[in-house]
Design a protein around this motif. Structure first.
Motif, PDB file in Angstrom:
ATOM      1  N   SER A 127       2.017   2.775   5.967  1.00  0.00           N
ATOM      2  CA  SER A 127       2.571   3.865   6.765  1.00  0.00           C
ATOM      3  C   SER A 127       4.059   3.662   7.042  1.00  0.00           C
TER       4      SER A 127
ATOM      5  N   PRO B 103       0.825  -1.216   0.000  1.00  0.00           N
ATOM      6  CA  PRO B 103       0.000   0.000   0.000  1.00  0.00           C
ATOM      7  C   PRO B 103       0.857   1.262   0.000  1.00  0.00           C
TER       8      PRO B 103
ATOM      9  N   ASN C 221       0.515  -3.370   6.197  1.00  0.00           N
ATOM     10  CA  ASN C 221      -0.936  -3.403   6.367  1.00  0.00           C
ATOM     11  C   ASN C 221      -1.593  -2.140   5.813  1.00  0.00           C
ATOM     12  N   CYS C 222      -0.973  -0.983   6.084  1.00  0.00           N
ATOM     13  CA  CYS C 222      -1.599   0.276   5.652  1.00  0.00           C
ATOM     14  C   CYS C 222      -0.691   1.159   4.820  1.00  0.00           C
TER      15      CYS C 222
ATOM     16  N   ASP D  42      -0.442   4.511  12.560  1.00  0.00           N
ATOM     17  CA  ASP D  42      -1.659   4.761  11.791  1.00  0.00           C
ATOM     18  C   ASP D  42      -2.712   3.673  11.982  1.00  0.00           C
ATOM     19  N   CYS D  43      -2.315   2.396  11.882  1.00  0.00           N
ATOM     20  CA  CYS D  43      -3.316   1.323  11.936  1.00  0.00           C
ATOM     21  C   CYS D  43      -3.233   0.458  13.183  1.00  0.00           C
TER      22      CYS D  43
END
Length: 275
Positions: A242, A187, A239-240, A257-258
């Motif tokens: 970041s 991501p 995962n995100c 962030d997540c």
């Protein structure tokens, strides 16, 4: 101890076993645990799987020390494309150390083979810090990862198979989309010969795919300021996307962030009580 098929009116007790086991042994937040139990082990969800011919459920029943709590363990398996998959295995923390986990695993593996499975694999949530060593005790080896979405929670499961088996295992299916975690994109990262990611101030950093740390939702990767991977910048959350990753004095990583966190697994973290 008796291993048997559960009844629909035991769904609440199964959920209690799952919740207490995950709270004790999984590096997940209370909200994540609630999401999994509410989605996958709600009374109606368990009842539906009891009717499903491709799903096998078993519970361990021991002498009821406390009335109404005779069910002390739970295991779920699934038949698909010649594979039998042991999807979930939980033992009530208060009843560990009695061989319940081993009995559940061996019974489920035998049942799946009796029902036509040519091969058996086991999936273990990345966040299950004790389950990985438990599975490896049976000679199984890590053979790929699957990302599963449960109640809006994106989690990673490790797949374990017998090293002698040479066949592709089916995707884990938990009621939502699943995909090979090794094949998913990064991501917020531009894909080139080296994987790139941008910082908040517009700088470019490089993600080294070979330097990976486990996480409760997805892996962390070491990032560098240069394409030759000589000057480390920090970490990247797969995962995100970041780069806002903090590390404490115990080398524990956490995404700002997540909330994805580093799930260290070691011999010291293993609890023999599963066996």
């Amino acid at each position: 101890m008796e291993i048997r098929e559960p009844t629909s009116d035991e769904a609440e007790r199964i959920r209690e076993v799952v919740d207490s086991s995950m709270t004790t042994s999984f590096r997940l937040s209370p909200n994540q645990i609630d999401a999994v139990t509410d989605d996958t082990f709600a009374e109606d969800a368990v009842a539906e799987r009891l009717k499903d011919e491709t799903t096998v459920l078993r519970v361990a029943e021991t002498a009821a020390e406390i009335e109404g709590e005779a069910v002390t363990g739970f295991v779920e398996g699934r038949l698909e494309d010649g594979w039998g998959t042991v999807r979930w295995l939980f033992v009530d923390p208060e009843h560990r150390g009695r061989g319940i986990g081993t009995e559940l695993y061996e019974t489920m593996s035998e049942t799946l083979r009796d029902r036509g499975a040519e091969r058996v694999c086991v999936t273990v949530l990345e966040a299950n810090t004790e389950g990985h060593q438990f599975v490896e005790r049976f000679g199984l080896e890590h053979d790929g990862d699957w990302r599963v979405d449960v109640a809006d929670e994106s989690l990673v499961k490790y797949v374990y198979t017998d090293p002698s088996v040479d066949a592709d295992h089916p995707a884990e299916s938990t009621g939502a989309d699943s995909q090979d975690a090794d094949e998913e994109g990064f991501p917020e990262a531009e894909m080139t010969d080296g994987t790139l990611a941008s910082t908040d101030d517009g700088e470019t950093v490089y993600i080294d795919r070979s330097e990976e740390e486990s996480g409760t939702a997805a892996s962390f990767f070491v990032t560098y300021e240069d394409a030759d991977f000589t000057d480390q910048y920090g970490f990247y959350c797969a995962n995100c996307g970041s780069l806002d990753i903090s590390m404490d004095n115990m080398d524990r990583l956490e995404c700002g962030d997540c909330g994805n966190t580093h799930a260290e697994r070691s011999g010291e973290s293993y609890d023999d009580s599963y066996l």
